[in-house]
Design a protein around this motif. Structure first.
Motif, PDB file in Angstrom:
ATOM      1  N   LYS A 157       0.825  -1.208   0.000  1.00 35.90           N
ATOM      2  CA  LYS A 157       0.000   0.000   0.000  1.00 35.90           C
ATOM      3  C   LYS A 157       0.856   1.253   0.000  1.00 35.90           C
ATOM      4  N   VAL A 192      -0.527   5.616   4.107  1.00 30.42           N
ATOM      5  CA  VAL A 192      -1.044   4.288   3.802  1.00 30.42           C
ATOM      6  C   VAL A 192      -2.520   4.208   4.120  1.00 30.42           C
ATOM      7  N   TYR A 245      -4.444   6.104   1.539  1.00 31.30           N
ATOM      8  CA  TYR A 245      -4.529   5.340   0.285  1.00 31.30           C
ATOM      9  C   TYR A 245      -5.555   4.219   0.390  1.00 31.30           C
ATOM     10  N   SER A 246      -5.590   3.552   1.570  1.00 35.24           N
ATOM     11  CA  SER A 246      -6.551   2.468   1.762  1.00 35.24           C
ATOM     12  C   SER A 246      -7.966   3.010   1.731  1.00 35.24           C
TER      13      SER A 246
END
Length: 307
Positions: A246, A297, A300-301
């Motif tokens: 990720k 991260v 982004y998730s």
């Protein structure tokens, strides 16, 4: 000779059983000593009538000699010239199958004894043709020489087919000569070789193209830059591979999952090449994401979940 006589005897008995008995007329009157003559029946006449009734030829020796000649002629070796010059449809099929097996290489044959081989005769023949024809500067010749997958022009493909076909024909002729002209056995053997070669071609790794190699090298350079910026080595720390994937996609927007340019397995493979130990649960030991990276991260998730 005794065996041949026995064979002829069996044949003659079979003929006697199949043939009707000849009408030899009424049996002769046996004279005894009481009628004053005391003459006994002639042995020769009785034997002649017995042979006539059984259908046995008088000259049995001629039949034995004829049978011996037939057996001798049947056991004579095949004429090598006739074997090598006669070409029928099964021979052509065997030639094509053997030519394919030769083109694949010796991998299927040596794998059975535990020896790995990735020799590709087609590549070697293509290199020889390129040098003989002065085509070393062609793109396909450079790909062949550098070990990449290659697309050959049609004239080269036809020439290579003729070369392997010639070698296949020679091999098929030699097998036929060594196996006493057994076309069926040679066809079965060539089919087995072709099936083994086809299966081996399916399971062995395929050559990558020059474009794929260049792209992989570019991705390795990009991963080195990502690792320097986002990862740090810390004794006792650990980082799960999913977080690394990720983080890499967040660092390079062009590699987001929706782009399809790289899959998770390739990113994980580059991480392993970076020189870290991975646990069975997917954690990299001695590696952690730098402070603030986890925030990107998680962002982004979240974006990926809403996409």
């Amino acid at each position: 000779a005794a065996a041949l006589v026995g064979v002829v005897g069996v044949d003659l008995q079979a003929q006697a059983a199949a043939a009707p008995l000849d009408d030899a007329g009424p049996p002769p009157t046996h004279k005894t000593a009481a009628d004053g003559r005391g003459a006994l029946p002639a042995a020769d006449g009785r034997a002649g009538r017995s042979r006539a009734k059984l259908g046995v030829p008088i000259d049995a020796g001629a039949a034995v000699r004829q049978r011996a000649e037939d057996l001798s002629r049947a056991g004579m070796p095949l004429d090598p010239v006739e074997v090598l010059t006669t070409l029928q449809l099964p021979d052509l099929v065997s030639t094509v199958l053997i030519a394919y097996a030769l083109a694949v290489g010796p991998g299927p044959w040596v794998a059975a004894i535990g020896i790995g081989s990735n020799i590709r005769p087609t590549r070697q023949v293509a290199l020889i043709l390129a040098r003989l024809l002065g085509l070393e500067k062609e793109r396909w010749a450079q790909d062949v020489g550098d070990g990449f997958s290659f697309d050959l022009p049609l004239p080269i493909v036809v020439t290579m087919g003729a070369i392997f076909g010639l070698f296949g024909l020679v091999t098929q002729r030699l097998l036929l000569l060594g196996l006493d002209g057994s076309t069926t056995f040679v066809l079965s053997l060539s089919g087995s070789l072709a099936v083994a070669a086809w299966f081996f071609e399916l399971i062995r790794p395929q050559l990558e193209s020059r474009e794929e190699y260049d792209q992989r090298q570019e991705q390795l350079v990009e991963f080195e830059a990502f690792a320097s910026a986002q990862l740090e080595r810390a004794p006792g720390a650990s980082c799960h591979e999913s977080n690394v994937v990720k983080s890499f996609r967040a660092f390079y927007p062009k590699y987001r999952a929706s782009s399809g340019k790289i899959d998770d397995g390739e990113i994980e493979s580059m991480m392993r090449r970076w020189g870290v130990e991975r646990s069975p649960a997917g954690y990299y030991k001695g590696i952690s994401l730098k402070p603030g990276v986890l925030t990107s991260v998680f962002k982004y998730s979240a974006r990926a979940a809403h996409a």
